[in-house]
Scaffold this motif. Structure first.
Motif, PDB file in Angstrom:
ATOM      1  N   ALA A 173       2.699  11.363  -1.572  1.00 10.23           N
ATOM      2  CA  ALA A 173       4.024  10.748  -1.709  1.00 10.23           C
ATOM      3  C   ALA A 173       4.943  11.047  -0.529  1.00 10.23           C
ATOM      4  CB  ALA A 173       4.679  11.188  -3.016  1.00 10.23           C
ATOM      5  N   GLN A 174       4.956  12.299  -0.077  1.00 11.92           N
ATOM      6  CA  GLN A 174       5.848  12.671   1.019  1.00 11.92           C
ATOM      7  C   GLN A 174       5.447  11.980   2.326  1.00 11.92           C
ATOM      8  OE1 GLN A 174       6.575  16.831   1.177  1.00 11.92           O
ATOM      9  NE2 GLN A 174       8.431  16.576   2.383  1.00 11.92           N
ATOM     10  N   TYR A 175       4.151  11.842   2.568  1.00 10.70           N
ATOM     11  CA  TYR A 175       3.680  11.141   3.761  1.00 10.70           C
ATOM     12  C   TYR A 175       4.169   9.698   3.762  1.00 10.70           C
ATOM     13  CZ  TYR A 175       0.558   8.412   6.703  1.00 10.70           C
ATOM     14  OH  TYR A 175       0.067   7.524   7.616  1.00 10.70           O
ATOM     15  N   PHE A 176       4.081   9.030   2.601  1.00 11.03           N
ATOM     16  CA  PHE A 176       4.509   7.636   2.513  1.00 11.03           C
ATOM     17  C   PHE A 176       6.008   7.495   2.759  1.00 11.03           C
ATOM     18  CE2 PHE A 176       0.630   6.794  -0.303  1.00 11.03           C
ATOM     19  CZ  PHE A 176      -0.086   6.298   0.761  1.00 11.03           C
ATOM     20  N   GLU A 177       6.774   8.471   2.282  1.00 12.35           N
ATOM     21  CA  GLU A 177       8.224   8.431   2.519  1.00 12.35           C
ATOM     22  C   GLU A 177       8.526   8.514   4.020  1.00 12.35           C
ATOM     23  OE1 GLU A 177      10.010  11.516   0.101  1.00 12.35           O
ATOM     24  OE2 GLU A 177       8.806  10.807  -1.588  1.00 12.35           O
ATOM     25  N   GLN A 178       7.765   9.333   4.735  1.00 12.77           N
ATOM     26  CA  GLN A 178       7.970   9.456   6.186  1.00 12.77           C
ATOM     27  C   GLN A 178       7.603   8.147   6.898  1.00 12.77           C
ATOM     28  OE1 GLN A 178       5.451  12.776   6.972  1.00 12.77           O
ATOM     29  NE2 GLN A 178       6.943  14.291   6.277  1.00 12.77           N
ATOM     30  N   GLN A 179       6.554   7.493   6.443  1.00 11.74           N
ATOM     31  CA  GLN A 179       6.114   6.248   7.069  1.00 11.74           C
ATOM     32  C   GLN A 179       7.069   5.089   6.786  1.00 11.74           C
ATOM     33  OE1 GLN A 179       3.534   6.153   9.300  1.00 11.74           O
ATOM     34  NE2 GLN A 179       3.791   8.335   8.927  1.00 11.74           N
ATOM     35  N   LEU A 180       7.820   5.218   5.702  1.00 13.05           N
ATOM     36  CA  LEU A 180       8.753   4.159   5.315  1.00 13.05           C
ATOM     37  C   LEU A 180       9.732   3.820   6.433  1.00 13.05           C
ATOM     38  CD1 LEU A 180      10.098   2.345   3.127  1.00 13.05           C
ATOM     39  CD2 LEU A 180      11.468   4.336   2.530  1.00 13.05           C
ATOM     40  N   GLU A 181      10.161   4.832   7.170  1.00 10.23           N
ATOM     41  CA  GLU A 181      11.153   4.632   8.233  1.00 10.23           C
ATOM     42  C   GLU A 181      10.664   3.637   9.279  1.00 10.23           C
ATOM     43  OE1 GLU A 181      14.186   7.340  10.895  1.00 10.23           O
ATOM     44  OE2 GLU A 181      12.588   8.310   9.763  1.00 10.23           O
ATOM     45  N   ARG A 182       9.348   3.530   9.462  1.00 14.46           N
ATOM     46  CA  ARG A 182       8.786   2.620  10.464  1.00 14.46           C
ATOM     47  C   ARG A 182       8.882   1.162  10.057  1.00 14.46           C
ATOM     48  NH1 ARG A 182       2.946   4.544  11.722  1.00 14.46           N
ATOM     49  NH2 ARG A 182       3.196   3.060  13.414  1.00 14.46           N
ATOM     50  N   GLN A 188      -1.302   6.528  -8.950  1.00 18.37           N
ATOM     51  CA  GLN A 188      -1.393   5.098  -9.238  1.00 18.37           C
ATOM     52  C   GLN A 188      -2.095   4.371  -8.105  1.00 18.37           C
ATOM     53  OE1 GLN A 188       2.773   4.100  -9.844  1.00 18.37           O
ATOM     54  NE2 GLN A 188       2.906   3.187  -7.824  1.00 18.37           N
ATOM     55  N   THR A 189      -2.817   3.321  -8.492  1.00 13.72           N
ATOM     56  CA  THR A 189      -3.562   2.497  -7.545  1.00 13.72           C
ATOM     57  C   THR A 189      -3.270   1.045  -7.856  1.00 13.72           C
ATOM     58  OG1 THR A 189      -5.295   4.165  -7.595  1.00 13.72           O
ATOM     59  CG2 THR A 189      -5.844   2.074  -6.567  1.00 13.72           C
ATOM     60  N   TYR A 205       0.833  -1.196   0.000  1.00 16.04           N
ATOM     61  CA  TYR A 205       0.000   0.000   0.000  1.00 16.04           C
ATOM     62  C   TYR A 205       0.872   1.254   0.000  1.00 16.04           C
ATOM     63  CZ  TYR A 205      -3.402   3.483   1.415  1.00 16.04           C
ATOM     64  OH  TYR A 205      -4.173   4.608   1.471  1.00 16.04           O
ATOM     65  N   LEU A 206       1.916   1.270   0.815  1.00 18.15           N
ATOM     66  CA  LEU A 206       2.819   2.417   0.881  1.00 18.15           C
ATOM     67  C   LEU A 206       3.490   2.699  -0.457  1.00 18.15           C
ATOM     68  CD1 LEU A 206       4.893   2.249   4.190  1.00 18.15           C
ATOM     69  CD2 LEU A 206       3.490   4.120   3.396  1.00 18.15           C
ATOM     70  N   PHE A 207       3.926   1.648  -1.121  1.00 15.40           N
ATOM     71  CA  PHE A 207       4.693   1.815  -2.347  1.00 15.40           C
ATOM     72  C   PHE A 207       3.842   2.062  -3.588  1.00 15.40           C
ATOM     73  CE2 PHE A 207       8.118   0.303   0.166  1.00 15.40           C
ATOM     74  CZ  PHE A 207       9.270   0.704  -0.474  1.00 15.40           C
ATOM     75  N   LEU A 208       2.689   1.426  -3.663  1.00 16.84           N
ATOM     76  CA  LEU A 208       1.985   1.391  -4.944  1.00 16.84           C
ATOM     77  C   LEU A 208       0.705   2.216  -5.025  1.00 16.84           C
ATOM     78  CD1 LEU A 208       2.552  -2.380  -5.711  1.00 16.84           C
ATOM     79  CD2 LEU A 208       3.866  -0.434  -6.525  1.00 16.84           C
ATOM     80  N   ASN A 209       0.151   2.683  -3.920  1.00 22.79           N
ATOM     81  CA  ASN A 209      -1.023   3.554  -3.970  1.00 22.79           C
ATOM     82  C   ASN A 209      -0.540   4.974  -3.670  1.00 22.79           C
ATOM     83  OD1 ASN A 209      -3.375   1.680  -4.359  1.00 22.79           O
ATOM     84  ND2 ASN A 209      -2.383   0.742  -2.602  1.00 22.79           N
ATOM     85  N   ARG A 210      -0.190   5.689  -4.752  1.00 24.81           N
ATOM     86  CA  ARG A 210       0.482   6.980  -4.557  1.00 24.81           C
ATOM     87  C   ARG A 210      -0.094   8.072  -5.447  1.00 24.81           C
ATOM     88  NH1 ARG A 210       5.427   6.669  -2.320  1.00 24.81           N
ATOM     89  NH2 ARG A 210       6.460   8.013  -3.812  1.00 24.81           N
ATOM     90  N   LYS A 226      -3.155  -5.709 -10.335  1.00 22.54           N
ATOM     91  CA  LYS A 226      -3.370  -4.719 -11.400  1.00 22.54           C
ATOM     92  C   LYS A 226      -2.906  -3.356 -10.900  1.00 22.54           C
ATOM     93  CE  LYS A 226      -5.598  -7.208 -14.522  1.00 22.54           C
ATOM     94  NZ  LYS A 226      -5.090  -7.393 -15.868  1.00 22.54           N
ATOM     95  N   LEU A 227      -2.058  -2.707 -11.672  1.00 21.36           N
ATOM     96  CA  LEU A 227      -1.586  -1.366 -11.345  1.00 21.36           C
ATOM     97  C   LEU A 227      -2.216  -0.393 -12.335  1.00 21.36           C
ATOM     98  CD1 LEU A 227       0.364   0.285  -9.510  1.00 21.36           C
ATOM     99  CD2 LEU A 227       2.024   0.108 -11.350  1.00 21.36           C
ATOM    100  N   GLN A 228      -3.048   0.496 -11.810  1.00 23.51           N
ATOM    101  CA  GLN A 228      -3.714   1.487 -12.658  1.00 23.51           C
ATOM    102  C   GLN A 228      -3.060   2.841 -12.466  1.00 23.51           C
ATOM    103  OE1 GLN A 228      -7.923   1.649 -11.847  1.00 23.51           O
ATOM    104  NE2 GLN A 228      -8.333  -0.246 -12.960  1.00 23.51           N
ATOM    105  N   THR A 229      -2.746   3.497 -13.579  1.00 20.21           N
ATOM    106  CA  THR A 229      -2.195   4.846 -13.538  1.00 20.21           C
ATOM    107  C   THR A 229      -3.233   5.787 -14.146  1.00 20.21           C
ATOM    108  OG1 THR A 229       0.021   3.921 -13.840  1.00 20.21           O
ATOM    109  CG2 THR A 229      -0.218   6.279 -14.199  1.00 20.21           C
ATOM    110  N   SER A 230      -3.523   6.871 -13.440  1.00 18.96           N
ATOM    111  CA  SER A 230      -4.520   7.819 -13.949  1.00 18.96           C
ATOM    112  C   SER A 230      -3.991   9.244 -13.840  1.00 18.96           C
ATOM    113  CB  SER A 230      -5.819   7.683 -13.167  1.00 18.96           C
ATOM    114  OG  SER A 230      -5.620   8.050 -11.826  1.00 18.96           O
ATOM    115  N   ASP A 231      -4.579  10.127 -14.641  1.00 20.62           N
ATOM    116  CA  ASP A 231      -4.183  11.542 -14.606  1.00 20.62           C
ATOM    117  C   ASP A 231      -5.218  12.388 -13.865  1.00 20.62           C
ATOM    118  OD1 ASP A 231      -6.277  11.673 -16.365  1.00 20.62           O
ATOM    119  OD2 ASP A 231      -5.129  12.472 -18.046  1.00 20.62           O
ATOM    120  N   GLY A 232      -6.100  11.734 -13.131  1.00 20.65           N
ATOM    121  CA  GLY A 232      -7.124  12.434 -12.373  1.00 20.65           C
ATOM    122  C   GLY A 232      -8.489  12.332 -13.009  1.00 20.65           C
TER     123      GLY A 232
END
Length: 198
Positions: A86-95, A123-124, A76-81, A144-150
């Motif tokens: 993005a910055q929040y997920f980077e901070q959570q990575l340390e845990r 991406q989702t 979830y941290l890596f692929l739902n961005r 399935k990895l979906q990429t969208s532009d909004g």
């Protein structure tokens, strides 16, 4: 008189030695009991999504369900961005990341964040299949990895990822997260062996 005094002193000394021996025996037994308790000590990890309790024992095997749930969090941290999260997920990575590989994983996420900002895409990931190898501290996920532009979906691809973990006592940390080719999946090979034992 001296004989009576000596006998009395010997009796008192004998009582003290008996009491001291008993205290030493109790101390040894309680220390042994504590040593056994510490050696078999376990942690029960409470996760709302788990159907049962999970245990991580020092020196014991990692529970399959625990490793899968840990992988779900990492995935979830890596692929739902999105550019905003993005910055929040980077901070959570340390845990969850292994200290030895933390910088390499963080660099990968920063690079991805810059790409998301430039392309203004999100991406989702929708997981479809998990392969958990507790003995090797490895998990593979296909989805399935979906990429969208909004406003619309730009890409919808089937992707395969491998997560590796490192263990320090009862702590389990993510050491790598990588995309793999379909042919390199251990899970697919294990499935073939189970379905076709020839």
């Amino acid at each position: 008189m001296n004989t009576v005094h000596a006998a009395d002193a010997a009796r008192k000394m004998s009582i003290r030695a008996t009491i001291l021996g008993a205290a030493l025996g109790v101390s040894l037994v309680s220390n042994a009991a504590m040593a056994v308790a510490v050696a078999t000590m376990q942690k029960v990890i409470l996760v709302p999504s788990l159907v049962d309790t999970v245990e991580v024992r020092t020196g014991g095997a990692i529970d399959r369900d625990y490793l899968e749930r840990l992988s779900r969090d990492a995935t979830y941290l890596f692929l739902n961005r999105t550019p905003e999260t993005a910055q929040y997920f980077e901070q959570q990575l340390e845990r969850i990341a292994e200290p030895a590989t933390y910088q390499a994983i963080k660099s990968q996420l920063i690079e991805d964040r810059q790409k998301r900002r430039e392309t203004k895409t999100s991406q989702t990931f929708f997981p479809l299949e998990w392969f958990v190898k507790p003995g090797g501290l490895m998990v593979e996920v296909t989805g399935k990895l979906q990429t969208s532009d909004g406003s619309q979906i730009i890409e919808n691809e089937t992707k395969h990822y491998r997560l590796r973990f490192a263990r320090h006592g009862s702590a389990v940390r993510l050491s790598s997260f990588e995309e793999i080719a379909a042919k390199d999946r251990e899970g697919a090979q294990a499935k073939i062996v189970v379905e076709d034992p020839q």
